[in-house]
Motif scaffolding. Structure first.
Motif, PDB file in Angstrom:
ATOM      1  N   SER A  10      24.039   7.933  31.285  1.00 52.46           N
ATOM      2  CA  SER A  10      23.775   8.517  29.968  1.00 52.46           C
ATOM      3  C   SER A  10      24.303   7.585  28.881  1.00 52.46           C
ATOM      4  O   SER A  10      23.881   7.649  27.733  1.00 52.46           O
ATOM      5  CB  SER A  10      24.338   9.927  29.845  1.00 52.46           C
ATOM      6  OG  SER A  10      25.690   9.955  30.183  1.00 52.46           O
TER       7      SER A  10
ATOM      8  N   ASP B 132      26.866  16.361  24.601  1.00 55.71           N
ATOM      9  CA  ASP B 132      27.006  15.604  25.841  1.00 55.71           C
ATOM     10  C   ASP B 132      27.549  16.536  26.923  1.00 55.71           C
ATOM     11  O   ASP B 132      28.726  16.887  26.933  1.00 55.71           O
ATOM     12  CB  ASP B 132      27.954  14.427  25.592  1.00 55.71           C
ATOM     13  CG  ASP B 132      28.086  13.512  26.800  1.00 55.71           C
ATOM     14  OD1 ASP B 132      27.695  13.909  27.915  1.00 55.71           O
ATOM     15  OD2 ASP B 132      28.602  12.393  26.622  1.00 55.71           O
TER      16      ASP B 132
ATOM     17  N   TYR C 196      29.623  17.135  32.098  1.00 58.79           N
ATOM     18  CA  TYR C 196      30.341  17.954  33.088  1.00 58.79           C
ATOM     19  C   TYR C 196      29.749  19.350  33.219  1.00 58.79           C
ATOM     20  O   TYR C 196      30.413  20.268  33.693  1.00 58.79           O
ATOM     21  CB  TYR C 196      31.835  18.015  32.703  1.00 58.79           C
ATOM     22  CG  TYR C 196      32.433  16.639  32.658  1.00 58.79           C
ATOM     23  CD1 TYR C 196      32.838  15.995  33.825  1.00 58.79           C
ATOM     24  CD2 TYR C 196      32.526  15.936  31.452  1.00 58.79           C
ATOM     25  CE1 TYR C 196      33.344  14.709  33.794  1.00 58.79           C
ATOM     26  CE2 TYR C 196      33.030  14.638  31.415  1.00 58.79           C
ATOM     27  CZ  TYR C 196      33.433  14.038  32.586  1.00 58.79           C
ATOM     28  OH  TYR C 196      33.923  12.759  32.564  1.00 58.79           O
TER      29      TYR C 196
ATOM     30  N   THR D  18      24.346  13.736  33.174  1.00 58.58           N
ATOM     31  CA  THR D  18      24.471  12.555  34.031  1.00 58.58           C
ATOM     32  C   THR D  18      24.555  12.959  35.496  1.00 58.58           C
ATOM     33  O   THR D  18      24.940  14.091  35.815  1.00 58.58           O
ATOM     34  CB  THR D  18      25.736  11.747  33.645  1.00 58.58           C
ATOM     35  OG1 THR D  18      25.867  10.639  34.527  1.00 58.58           O
ATOM     36  CG2 THR D  18      27.000  12.587  33.732  1.00 58.58           C
TER      37      THR D  18
ATOM     38  N   SER E   9      26.429  11.026  37.382  1.00 58.49           N
ATOM     39  CA  SER E   9      27.638  10.292  37.784  1.00 58.49           C
ATOM     40  C   SER E   9      28.740  11.194  38.295  1.00 58.49           C
ATOM     41  O   SER E   9      29.474  10.827  39.204  1.00 58.49           O
ATOM     42  CB  SER E   9      28.190   9.502  36.593  1.00 58.49           C
ATOM     43  OG  SER E   9      27.273   8.538  36.167  1.00 58.49           O
ATOM     44  N   LYS E  10      28.890  12.362  37.701  1.00 59.92           N
ATOM     45  CA  LYS E  10      30.063  13.162  37.994  1.00 59.92           C
ATOM     46  C   LYS E  10      29.774  14.167  39.119  1.00 59.92           C
ATOM     47  O   LYS E  10      30.298  14.043  40.196  1.00 59.92           O
ATOM     48  CB  LYS E  10      30.549  13.857  36.721  1.00 59.92           C
ATOM     49  CG  LYS E  10      30.642  12.910  35.495  1.00 59.92           C
ATOM     50  CD  LYS E  10      31.770  11.914  35.587  1.00 59.92           C
ATOM     51  CE  LYS E  10      31.748  10.718  34.638  1.00 59.92           C
ATOM     52  NZ  LYS E  10      31.595  10.902  33.232  1.00 59.92           N
TER      53      LYS E  10
HETATM   54  C1  PLP Z   1      31.490   9.973  32.226  1.00 61.42           C
HETATM   55  C2  PLP Z   1      30.903  10.419  30.950  1.00 61.42           C
HETATM   56  C3  PLP Z   1      29.634   9.973  30.565  1.00 61.42           C
HETATM   57  C4  PLP Z   1      29.026   8.767  31.230  1.00 61.42           C
HETATM   58  O1  PLP Z   1      27.999   9.034  32.004  1.00 61.42           O
HETATM   59  P1  PLP Z   1      27.178   7.882  32.723  1.00 61.42           P
HETATM   60  O2  PLP Z   1      25.931   8.600  33.036  1.00 61.42           O
HETATM   61  O3  PLP Z   1      27.971   7.471  33.913  1.00 61.42           O
HETATM   62  O4  PLP Z   1      26.946   6.757  31.745  1.00 61.42           O
HETATM   63  C5  PLP Z   1      29.068  10.474  29.409  1.00 61.42           C
HETATM   64  N1  PLP Z   1      29.744  11.365  28.642  1.00 61.42           N
HETATM   65  C6  PLP Z   1      30.972  11.790  28.969  1.00 61.42           C
HETATM   66  C7  PLP Z   1      31.660  12.767  28.092  1.00 61.42           C
HETATM   67  C8  PLP Z   1      31.592  11.318  30.125  1.00 61.42           C
HETATM   68  O5  PLP Z   1      32.837  11.704  30.416  1.00 61.42           O
END
Ligand code: PLP
Length: 367
Positions: free
Chosen positions: A103, A200, A203, A226, A228-229
């Motif tokens: 993201s 955003d 999470y 995302t 990622s998490k």
């Molecule tokens: C980890 C994080 C992201 C990053 O996401 P990616 O998809 O890995 O770039 C975006 N926003 C917040 C608040 C995050 O903690």
């Protein structure tokens, strides 16, 4: 050495002056390198500093990537297959969805689309670093609006900060690193201010509240998510955004064609097919978060903040956070340390597996 061209040119003068002024980024030492330095086996490192999913990605992802035969072909630039799956997952039509190289890339693309030099973004601090980082690289100016002492959005201050150069208001919900979510009513009030509001939801899966369904109702709302998490795909870099039509039509024009590689696209497809598995690991992390919170609360020099994400921000009383962090590191436990005017002497701990919590709590109690 003599230059064959006009030697009066100093290369430094060719670099954008605003970028010369940006401070150099100090990269983290990768755990592999650090494990080697410390002579600790990599499997023994308890990595609680990146908000990653300790259970890894879906086994379906591993298998599909191993079996895939067409890595020599370019990926689909429109990410059609995963956008269709996301349509079901999010409940929003695929025409509102764009996928990015994390993201982070979508934050940068959006700023490139909206900012001309001198334009402003509003950042509700303390928060995630990418909003100000990318604003500055895109020639914009960041207006910092401090959150309330409980880290909620201060509506009066945000309202007062908006002017006719303000293009975007960024809000992370749940916020990183404080872990608290922004109530939907606050987001509704922010949307009424006029500029684009980027919510955003990196999470989201650990929290469950979302404003995604509002995308079709507001022309100034953007929601970022995302893989990622929650989905354990941080290393493959995939995020997505929900955008109003008026914005996404122009974003497509500036998106690098092959921004999401083929492995990442396969990984997202398999993850979305294996939601049952992923929801189990998310549930395990949420359960563990609550257990970790209580354990931290029982330690007299720690003040953990309630969290709706997969990490907990802990304020340290009577002790130096940097020392605590370094001592944990000697034992192979990695956490993130903060010491800024708004985040004094704190550590952010990502939620790991039960054994990770036990190892951490053991060190913190004995130390
Ligand atoms: C980890 C994080 C992201 C990053 O996401 P990616 O998809 O890995 O770039 C975006 N926003 C917040 C608040 C995050 O903690």
């Amino acid at each position: 050495m003599r230059k064959p061209w006009n030697s009066d040119i100093n290369i430094r003068d060719l670099i954008r002056p605003d970028i010369l002024d940006i401070e150099e980024y100090i990269p983290l030492v990768p755990p592999e390198v650090w494990a080697k330095q410390m002579d600790i086996p990599l499997e023994r490192i308890v990595k609680l500093d990146g908000n990653e999913n300790p259970y890894g990605c879906s086994p379906r992802v591993q298998q599909a990537l191993a079996e895939f035969q067409r890595y020599h072909r370019y990926p689909d630039t429109t990410h059609m297959e995963i956008r269709c799956l996301l349509e079901d997952y999010v409940g929003i039509d695929a025409q509102h969805i764009m996928v990015g190289n994390g993201s982070d890339e979508l934050i940068d693309l959006l700023l490139r689309l909206l900012l001309v030099p001198g334009d402003k973004t509003i950042n509700c601090i303390p928060t995630f670093g990418m909003y100000s980082f990318s604003t500055e690289i895109c020639g914009g100016t960041v207006t910092k609006v401090t959150r309330t002492p409980g880290y909620d959005i201060d509506m009066d201050k945000v309202g007062a900060a908006v002017d006719d150069r303000t293009k975007i208001i960024f809000v992370a919900s749940p916020n990183n690193p404080t872990g608290n979510a922004v109530p939907p009513e606050t987001i509704r009030d922010l949307l009424a201010l006029g500029p684009v509001v980027v919510v955003d939801e990196a999470y989201y899966e650990f929290c469950g509240t979302t404003v995604a369904p509002w995308i079709t109702r507001y022309d100034n709302l953007i929601v970022l998510r995302t893989f990622s998490k929650w989905a354990g795909l941080a290393g493959l870099r995939v995020g997505y955004g929900l955008f109003p039509k008026e914005i996404i039509d122009h974003l497509w024009k500036i998106k690098p064609p092959y921004n999401v590689n083929i492995a990442a696209q396969i990984a997202v497809r398999e993850s979305l097919i294996d939601l049952g598995y992923l929801r189990e690991t998310v549930q395990a992390i949420v359960t563990e978060r609550d257990r970790l919170f209580l354990k931290l609360k029982n330690i007299d020099y720690l003040l953990p903040l309630p969290s709706q994400a997969n990490f907990i921000y802990v304020r340290l009383l009577q002790r130096q956070g940097l020392e605590v962090k370094e001592r944990l590191k000697q034992d192979g436990i990695l956490v993130r340390y903060f010491d800024t005017p708004l985040l004094r002497n704190g550590i952010r701990i990502s939620v790991g597996r039960p054994a990770d919590t036990d190892a951490l709590i053991d060190k913190l109690t004995k130390g």
